[in-house]
Design a protein around this motif. Structure first.
Motif, short mmCIF file in Angstrom:
data_model
loop_
_atom_site.label_atom_id
_atom_site.label_comp_id
_atom_site.label_asym_id
_atom_site.label_seq_id
_atom_site.Cartn_x
_atom_site.Cartn_y
_atom_site.Cartn_z
N ASN A 131 -44.78 -31.39 16.28
CA ASN A 131 -44.58 -30.10 16.95
C ASN A 131 -43.10 -29.68 16.85
N PRO A 132 -42.84 -28.39 16.63
CA PRO A 132 -41.45 -27.93 16.60
C PRO A 132 -40.89 -27.83 18.02
N ILE A 133 -39.58 -27.86 18.10
CA ILE A 133 -38.87 -27.72 19.38
C ILE A 133 -37.93 -26.53 19.26
N THR A 134 -37.94 -25.66 20.27
CA THR A 134 -37.16 -24.44 20.20
C THR A 134 -36.24 -24.32 21.42
N ASP A 135 -35.49 -23.20 21.44
CA ASP A 135 -34.64 -22.80 22.56
C ASP A 135 -33.46 -23.76 22.75
N PHE A 136 -32.43 -23.55 21.93
CA PHE A 136 -31.20 -24.34 22.02
C PHE A 136 -30.11 -23.53 22.70
N PRO A 137 -29.03 -24.18 23.13
CA PRO A 137 -27.93 -23.45 23.80
C PRO A 137 -27.34 -22.35 22.91
N ASN A 138 -26.76 -21.35 23.56
CA ASN A 138 -26.21 -20.21 22.84
C ASN A 138 -25.05 -20.60 21.93
N TRP A 139 -24.21 -21.54 22.40
CA TRP A 139 -23.06 -21.91 21.57
C TRP A 139 -23.51 -22.58 20.26
N TYR A 140 -24.66 -23.25 20.32
CA TYR A 140 -25.19 -23.89 19.12
C TYR A 140 -25.72 -22.84 18.14
N ASN A 141 -26.39 -21.83 18.65
CA ASN A 141 -26.90 -20.77 17.79
C ASN A 141 -25.76 -19.93 17.21
N ALA A 142 -24.63 -19.91 17.90
CA ALA A 142 -23.49 -19.11 17.43
C ALA A 142 -22.88 -19.68 16.15
N VAL A 143 -23.20 -20.93 15.82
CA VAL A 143 -22.65 -21.53 14.59
C VAL A 143 -23.05 -20.72 13.37
N THR A 144 -24.25 -20.13 13.40
CA THR A 144 -24.71 -19.33 12.26
C THR A 144 -24.74 -17.84 12.55
N SER A 145 -24.68 -17.45 13.81
CA SER A 145 -24.73 -16.02 14.14
C SER A 145 -23.34 -15.41 14.30
N LYS A 146 -22.34 -16.20 14.66
CA LYS A 146 -21.00 -15.67 14.86
C LYS A 146 -20.33 -15.41 13.51
N GLU A 147 -19.55 -14.31 13.46
CA GLU A 147 -18.85 -13.96 12.24
C GLU A 147 -17.35 -13.87 12.50
N ILE A 148 -16.58 -14.27 11.51
CA ILE A 148 -15.12 -14.16 11.54
C ILE A 148 -14.71 -13.32 10.33
N GLY A 206 -28.50 -30.35 8.84
CA GLY A 206 -29.59 -30.17 9.79
C GLY A 206 -29.18 -29.31 10.98
N ASN A 207 -27.96 -29.47 11.44
CA ASN A 207 -27.48 -28.63 12.54
C ASN A 207 -27.36 -27.17 12.11
N ILE A 208 -26.98 -26.94 10.85
CA ILE A 208 -26.93 -25.56 10.35
C ILE A 208 -28.33 -24.94 10.36
N VAL A 209 -29.32 -25.71 9.92
CA VAL A 209 -30.70 -25.21 9.90
C VAL A 209 -31.20 -24.96 11.32
N GLY A 210 -30.97 -25.90 12.23
CA GLY A 210 -31.42 -25.74 13.60
C GLY A 210 -30.77 -24.55 14.29
N SER A 211 -29.49 -24.33 14.02
CA SER A 211 -28.79 -23.19 14.61
C SER A 211 -29.31 -21.88 14.04
N ARG A 212 -29.60 -21.85 12.75
CA ARG A 212 -30.07 -20.61 12.12
C ARG A 212 -31.45 -20.21 12.63
N LEU A 213 -32.35 -21.20 12.78
CA LEU A 213 -33.73 -20.92 13.18
C LEU A 213 -33.94 -20.97 14.69
N ASP A 214 -32.95 -21.49 15.42
CA ASP A 214 -33.09 -21.74 16.87
C ASP A 214 -34.32 -22.60 17.14
N SER A 215 -34.59 -23.52 16.24
CA SER A 215 -35.71 -24.43 16.41
C SER A 215 -35.53 -25.63 15.49
N ALA A 216 -36.23 -26.70 15.85
CA ALA A 216 -36.21 -27.91 15.03
C ALA A 216 -37.61 -28.13 14.48
N GLN A 217 -37.74 -28.01 13.17
CA GLN A 217 -39.03 -28.21 12.50
C GLN A 217 -39.07 -29.61 11.89
#
Length: 362
Positions: free
Chosen positions: A187-204, A270-281
């Motif tokens: 089963n996948p696991i979803t809903d990670f902290p916002n700072w973790y999702n920001a690794v792929t959503s934040k832009e500089i 793996g952390n990049i993938v988890g942050s991008r999808l906000d889930s662990a497959q």
């Protein structure tokens, strides 16, 4: 008793009626004599100079330029700024895994477990966070440690266990993929902290943070290989392990360290993938093995070891990313995309071999 002086001996080269030739003195301002073998230097034309520079370019770079030029004519959306940034960001996880795979191939090994290591480390992070309420920072560290442990197992099996790297990593690939499914019953696991999702959503400066992480990994690996003795030792181990051992390099420790680095980088991907999808497959990354190996091979690394570098590996990543992106823009069937990747591998390898042959004979 009288003594007679011996008759003077004449040079055999002179005969009767001839007098030896004495060279005439040369004045001080006379022009120096030029040897007959000296040929006037020829100056290269601009066309010849440009052709020489073109031939000196690496084969992967030539392939990248060709693909970019073709796709820029076939699709008006290809050369847009946003699309070019997406090409790099969407393949950042593959690029990070390719660094570890390139290091392993550089020492004459191979790692088939990078995709499964990504899945297992990511599922471990998510499982500890959701099921056991462990602080998420600790979970991320635990996932990185799991990746390093898989790499350690690969290194031990291929050195102390004397198992062929292909077989050893094939076994750990199967085991890691099974454990990733077992941890959460698939089963996948979803809903990670916002700072973790920001690794792929934040832009500089308009560039996603994951791109900076990708570039940092390549820069650090390139610096290590070029300027550190332990990094340069990888070429010696891959070229001739016995000669490297006789020169004082701890071959076993070097190989194990490289496999650990490869596992650690797979966990980072793996952390990049988890942050991008906000889930662990549990199957995340398992389908990326072909692309990872393709990146390294297209980058010109020799599967026999001792040859390769981070710049060409990064070029190989761009080729794979550009091909996948271009085929999506052109609505090419997903079933045909692996065929195009296979053709690209063959063309890039043949081009690189031709370039090296010209350089050797030039």
């Amino acid at each position: 008793m009288s003594t007679t002086n011996p008759a003077p001996q004449h040079d055999s080269s002179t005969s009767e009626g001839t007098t030896p030739t004495v060279p005439a003195p040369r004045s001080a301002d006379a022009a120096p004599e030029t040897p007959e073998t000296t040929e006037p230097a020829t100056r290269q034309t601009p066309r010849e100079t440009a052709l020489q520079w073109f031939r000196a370019l690496p084969g992967p770079l030539l392939g990248l330029i060709l693909v970019v030029v073709v796709l820029s004519f076939l699709s008006p959306y290809f050369l847009t700024e946003r699309n070019l940034i997406n090409i790099v960001s969407q393949n950042s996880d593959i690029g990070i895994m390719a660094v570890g795979a390139a290091l392993v191939i550089l020492i004459g090994g191979i790692d088939l477990s990078v995709g499964s290591t990504l899945a297992l480390s990511l599922m471990t992070t998510a499982w500890l966070f959701k099921v056991h309420d462990v602080p998420f920072t600790v979970c991320v560290v635990a996932g990185l440690i799991v990746g390093a442990l898989v790499g350690l197992l690969n290194g031990v099996l291929s050195t102390y266990g004397r198992i062929q790297p292909f077989v050893a990593t094939l076994a750990t690939m199967s085991a890691a993929a099974g454990l990733a499914l077992y941890v959460t019953d698939g089963n996948p696991i979803t809903d990670f902290p916002n700072w973790y999702n920001a690794v792929t959503s934040k832009e500089i400066l308009g560039i996603p943070l994951q791109v900076f992480i990708l570039i940092a990994v390549y820069v650090v690996a390139a610096f290590w290989l070029r300027f550190r003795p332990t990094g340069r030792a990888l070429y010696a181990v891959g070229g001739n392990a016995e000669a490297a051992r006789l020169s004082g390099i701890n071959v076993t420790r070097t190989k194990i360290a490289v496999y650990v680095i490869a596992g650690l980088l797979a966990a980072l991907a793996g952390n990049i993938v988890g942050s991008r999808l906000d889930s662990a497959q549990p199957t995340a990354g398992t389908a990326d093995l072909l692309n990872v190996i393709a990146v390294v091979v297209i980058g010109g690394a020799s599967l026999s070891g001792g040859s390769g570098g981070m710049l060409n590996t990064f070029i190989g990543l761009l080729i794979i990313g550009v091909l996948n992106n271009g085929m999506s823009l052109l609505n090419v069937s997903p079933n045909l995309q692996p065929v195009v990747i296979g053709i690209a591998i063959i063309v890039a390898v043949l081009t690189d071999r031709g370039t090296r042959s010209r350089l050797v004979h030039s």
